[in-house]
Design a protein around this motif. Structure first.
Motif, PDB file in Angstrom:
ATOM      1  N   SER A 205       5.071  10.638   1.078  1.00 50.52           N
ATOM      2  CA  SER A 205       5.144   8.929   0.763  1.00 50.52           C
ATOM      3  C   SER A 205       4.154   8.650  -0.432  1.00 50.52           C
ATOM      4  O   SER A 205       4.423   7.788  -1.096  1.00 50.52           O
ATOM      5  CB  SER A 205       4.269   8.318   1.888  1.00 50.52           C
ATOM      6  OG  SER A 205       5.100   8.601   3.083  1.00 50.52           O
ATOM      7  N   GLY A 209       5.846   6.728  -3.931  1.00 51.37           N
ATOM      8  CA  GLY A 209       5.208   5.823  -4.411  1.00 51.37           C
ATOM      9  C   GLY A 209       5.091   5.907  -5.852  1.00 51.37           C
ATOM     10  O   GLY A 209       5.235   5.128  -6.766  1.00 51.37           O
ATOM     11  N   ALA A 216       6.123  -1.326 -10.002  1.00 51.22           N
ATOM     12  CA  ALA A 216       4.869  -1.845  -9.290  1.00 51.22           C
ATOM     13  C   ALA A 216       4.029  -2.266 -10.417  1.00 51.22           C
ATOM     14  O   ALA A 216       3.766  -1.579 -11.382  1.00 51.22           O
ATOM     15  CB  ALA A 216       3.972  -0.611  -8.518  1.00 51.22           C
ATOM     16  N   LEU A 222       1.993  -0.986  -5.880  1.00 45.89           N
ATOM     17  CA  LEU A 222       2.237   0.535  -5.496  1.00 45.89           C
ATOM     18  C   LEU A 222       2.012   0.709  -4.175  1.00 45.89           C
ATOM     19  O   LEU A 222       2.639   1.903  -3.539  1.00 45.89           O
ATOM     20  CB  LEU A 222       1.293   1.342  -6.573  1.00 45.89           C
ATOM     21  CG  LEU A 222       1.286   2.881  -6.462  1.00 45.89           C
ATOM     22  CD1 LEU A 222       2.730   3.140  -6.868  1.00 45.89           C
ATOM     23  CD2 LEU A 222       0.207   3.468  -7.228  1.00 45.89           C
ATOM     24  N   TRP A 225       5.022   0.341  -1.998  1.00 50.14           N
ATOM     25  CA  TRP A 225       5.964   1.378  -2.266  1.00 50.14           C
ATOM     26  C   TRP A 225       5.842   2.740  -1.348  1.00 50.14           C
ATOM     27  O   TRP A 225       6.578   3.409  -0.661  1.00 50.14           O
ATOM     28  CB  TRP A 225       6.248   2.028  -3.531  1.00 50.14           C
ATOM     29  CG  TRP A 225       7.090   0.816  -4.242  1.00 50.14           C
ATOM     30  CD1 TRP A 225       6.571   0.064  -5.213  1.00 50.14           C
ATOM     31  CD2 TRP A 225       8.445   0.289  -4.264  1.00 50.14           C
ATOM     32  NE1 TRP A 225       7.510  -0.649  -5.831  1.00 50.14           N
ATOM     33  CE2 TRP A 225       8.713  -0.453  -5.023  1.00 50.14           C
ATOM     34  CE3 TRP A 225       9.615   1.183  -3.301  1.00 50.14           C
ATOM     35  CZ2 TRP A 225       9.986  -0.846  -5.232  1.00 50.14           C
ATOM     36  CZ3 TRP A 225      10.443   0.472  -3.416  1.00 50.14           C
ATOM     37  CH2 TRP A 225      10.812  -0.367  -4.547  1.00 50.14           C
ATOM     38  N   VAL A 226       4.310   3.042  -1.042  1.00 49.84           N
ATOM     39  CA  VAL A 226       3.798   4.213  -0.322  1.00 49.84           C
ATOM     40  C   VAL A 226       4.201   3.944   0.976  1.00 49.84           C
ATOM     41  O   VAL A 226       4.300   4.609   1.880  1.00 49.84           O
ATOM     42  CB  VAL A 226       2.199   4.405  -0.487  1.00 49.84           C
ATOM     43  CG1 VAL A 226       1.830   5.330   0.337  1.00 49.84           C
ATOM     44  CG2 VAL A 226       2.073   4.724  -1.992  1.00 49.84           C
ATOM     45  N   SER A 291       5.137  -7.378  -3.193  1.00 48.45           N
ATOM     46  CA  SER A 291       4.032  -6.688  -2.032  1.00 48.45           C
ATOM     47  C   SER A 291       3.450  -7.646  -1.214  1.00 48.45           C
ATOM     48  O   SER A 291       2.272  -7.459  -0.981  1.00 48.45           O
ATOM     49  CB  SER A 291       3.101  -5.890  -2.725  1.00 48.45           C
ATOM     50  OG  SER A 291       2.576  -6.578  -3.913  1.00 48.45           O
TER      51      SER A 291
END
Length: 330
Positions: A205, A209, A216, A222, A225-226, A291
């Motif tokens: 993961s 990211g 990001a 960021l 995305w992780v 996000s």
């Protein structure tokens, strides 16, 4: 199957020295490179084939954005498939199906369910933005604002194929190959089988990211995305199949960018993406951003719906991939 031929005379000091020198790189029991090098080797080859070479081939291209993205991802998916085939045969020593690719009626069913879950969840995200007044629809069936944008239907079809390819190659690489190998690498006397799989999930993961860092705009972005990598990896772990994560991944990209226009919160997206609905966002970034809290809530919803489906269809929620390497599994 070709294997590295290392002399094994325990009484020969020189051979012992060679074995000691190679030990951090070579697993003598499994007759293959150690997990770290299996992962890094595949990652570097894919990075060259998916980033460096396409930038050389398409860097000065005047193709419409939809076709440019499609061309780049066709090149990338071919690269990833070649790497994975070579890795399975000569490096990992396993069947291709061991990467979660046992395709059949059940596999197609799981992938289809993933698509439905993602479309429902991201549609709710847009509904929240509209009902709260944080967004309004400024265009419908928009081909994008680029001067060379294709007609809407053609551009949308190109994005459908592009994001299907993205879902396939990223899941094969990050979940099928990397998560599987990382879990095997972490499986030691100090870490249980479940702990090794969870550690493999964390590593894959984080790498997921990292490769999306260009999308990001901040550390929280960021982290988003992780988080997505954790969600997709978790569905792989509890199904031992890439079907559900590929369905979720493909539909998330398509719904987010081209159906509900949620990525339009970034001004540069309007030029690139053809969108069924193109909203303009006026709400606070902490809620409407990529996000933002709304999207994070949707990710939680996707997790809940996916777990519910697996619980019903598979009978239980448990780790279904094993970090124990079956020697000679090919």
């Amino acid at each position: 199957m070709s294997k590295l031929n290392i002399p094994r005379d325990a009484d020969d000091p020189s051979q012992q020295a060679i074995r000691t020198l190679l030990a951090p790189f070579w697993n003598y029991t499994e007759h293959r490179p150690r997990a770290l090098w299996r992962i890094l080797g595949a990652f570097v080859l894919v990075a060259i084939g998916s980033q460096l070479l396409p930038s050389v081939l398409f860097g000065n291209s005047n193709l419409p954005p939809s076709l440019l993205g499609l061309a780049q991802n066709i090149f990338t998916v071919v690269t990833v498939l070649l790497v994975v085939i070579i890795w399975a045969r000569f490096v990992d020593h396993r069947r291709l199906t061991a990467y979660g690719l046992k395709v059949g009626p059940d596999w197609i069913r799981d992938a289809s369910v993933g698509i439905v879950i993602a479309f429902i969840a991201w549609g709710l995200a847009l509904a929240v933005h509209l009902t709260t007044g944080w967004a309004h629809i400024s265009a419908v069936l928009s081909p994008g604002t680029a001067e060379n944008a294709l007609p809407f239907i053609i551009a949308l079809a190109a994005f459908v194929v592009q994001f299907l390819l993205v879902g396939i190659w990223e899941e094969i690489l990050f979940r099928g190959l990397m998560l599987t190998n990382a879990a095997e690498g972490f499986h030691t006397r100090w870490l249980s089988e479940r702990g090794a799989v969870l550690a493999g999930l964390a590593v894959s993961s984080l790498l997921f990211g990292v490769v999306h860092v260009d999308q990001a705009t901040s550390l929280p972005a960021l982290g988003f995305w992780v988080l997505m990598g954790m969600v997709l990896g978790s569905t792989y772990i509890i199904t031992d199949s890439l079907a559900l994560p590929i369905g979720l991944h493909f539909a998330t990209n398509l719904a987010f960018n081209n159906v509900y226009g949620l990525s339009n919160v970034r001004p540069e997206t309007a030029e690139v993406a053809a969108a069924v609905l193109r909203p303009e966002f006026t709400g606070p970034a902490r809620f409407v951003g990529v996000s933002g809290l709304v999207n994070i809530g949707v990710v939680v919803l996707i997790v809940g719906l996916s777990i519910g489906y697996v619980a019903v269809q598979y009978g239980s929620i448990r780790v279904r991939i094993s970090p124990v390497y079956a020697i000679g599994s090919t």
